[in-house]
Design a protein around this motif. Structure first.
Motif: not given
Length: 369
Positions: A192-220
């Motif tokens: 937890g605290f190790g990842i907190k130290a890395l949160m400035r990196h954009s990949s850690f600020a937005s960790p999910l891949k572009s998968t259905p789990l983040v929804g689709t823009c057309c159903t906002t």
């Protein structure tokens, strides 16, 4: 929605700007779908579904007498995880269709350190193995829970739970069982605290891949506010149905693939081979124990008896703890599911923290016990 949206809550909007964004998104998706080349169709063929079919067919043709056991292992593990998948899918769909994901994310604002601690502690109470925890992790990330708190729960949860604590104590003694419980919390805090130290990196600020789990823009959701009775609005009903369909397909295919790999490991990698590799003394044996344990599948309830056999064959307690810890966190089935879920940088951090933590805590445990 984008990954950024998933990690900051639902962006509620109305008017021309929202309509323009939604329309542009959908038009882009339509244009992209018309420009399909050979690579597109190759990717369509190289899917978890095709891998599951290929592996199953190979076992059936090359070792037909073991196919029944192979199928039983894989299907039993999947069926045991299915209730968690269903719960995660319904949770994601409900939160997104009601617009309540923004409220869940806001509940963690300004409380990250406390949430890391609580997640590490409560992770030790959750009865999940490294694969079963994936649906919950995907749901937490999809609705915007901060990655450090999620990682703390993620790393501690597979290591111990009350029934596993008792089983571990019966096979290896209470010092080993209590040590494992303490290590579970310690590893969660480290992650937890190790990842907190890395949160400035954009990949850690937005960790999910572009998968259905983040929804689709057309159903906002374009209407303002949170609507708990989502079924009263047609657009929200549509969002619920689409989210449910997309997420159930995503989780089912990857969890099935993970458990097919698990069945292969259990059937074709004998425990005796592992015990021959991880014997020895000193820090090197701890490092080897963690390295060998990482890809191995260790069921939390079956592992203590296996580890007891390794110790009887010459494995040190430090190496045994490192082996058990690493195997619980980062088995090949678990790594497969994690790879499908998060970005490469988060995946590497997950493996690195799991390995380093296993060596660190295993070495300390070996010195103290």
């Amino acid at each position: 929605m984008s990954n950024q949206t998933a990690n900051t809550g639902v962006e509620i909007g109305s008017g021309d700007e929202q309509s323009s964004v939604e329309s542009s998104c959908c038009e882009t998706a339509c244009r992209t779908s018309t420009n399909k080349d050979v690579t597109y169709y190759i990717k369509k063929l190289l899917t978890p579904w095709s891998a599951i079919a290929l592996i199953s067919a190979s076992v059936f043709m090359l070792d037909r007498f073991a196919f029944s056991e192979f199928f039983t292992i894989a299907s039993a593990s999947f069926i045991a995880t299915l209730p968690f998948i269903v719960f995660a899918v319904l949770m994601i769909a409900y939160l997104k269709s009601t617009g309540a994901e923004s409220l869940v994310a806001k509940a963690f604002d300004g409380r990250e350190n406390r949430m890391i601690l609580l997640a590490a502690v409560f992770g030790g109470l959750a009865p999940f193995c490294s694969c079963e925890v994936i649906p919950f992790i995907s749901g937490l990330l999809a609705i915007g829970i901060p990655l450090p708190a999620v990682m703390a729960f993620w790393l501690s949860s597979p290591l111990i739970d009350p029934p596993a604590l008792i089983i571990t104590a019966s096979a290896l003694g209470w010092p080993f069982a209590i040590g494992k419980a303490i290590i579970a919390v310690g590893l969660g805090l480290l992650g937890g605290f190790g990842i907190k130290a890395l949160m400035r990196h954009s990949s850690f600020a937005s960790p999910l891949k572009s998968t259905p789990l983040v929804g689709t823009c057309c159903t906002t959701i374009t209407s303002s506010g949170v609507q708990w009775r989502f079924w009263e609005e047609s657009q929200r009903r549509q969002t619920f149905i689409e989210q449910m369909k997309e997420n159930i397909v995503f989780l089912v295919k990857w969890m099935m693939f993970a458990y097919v790999l698990e069945a292969l490991l259990i059937l074709y990698i004998p425990a005796e081979v592992i015990s021959q590799i991880v014997g020895g003394d000193g820090l090197f044996s701890v490092i080897v124990g963690a390295a060998v344990g990482m890809p191995a599948y260790l069921n939390g309830y079956a592992a203590p008896a296996l580890i007891a056999g390794f110790i009887n064959q010459g494995m040190t307690t430090g190496a045994a703890m490192a082996f058990m810890t690493a195997g619980a966190i980062s088995s090949i089935p678990a790594m497969t599911a994690v790879w499908s879920l998060v970005k490469k940088e988060v995946f590497i951090a997950y493996l690195t923290i799991g390995f380093v933590g296993s060596v660190l805590f295993g070495g300390v445990f070996g010195v103290l016990i």
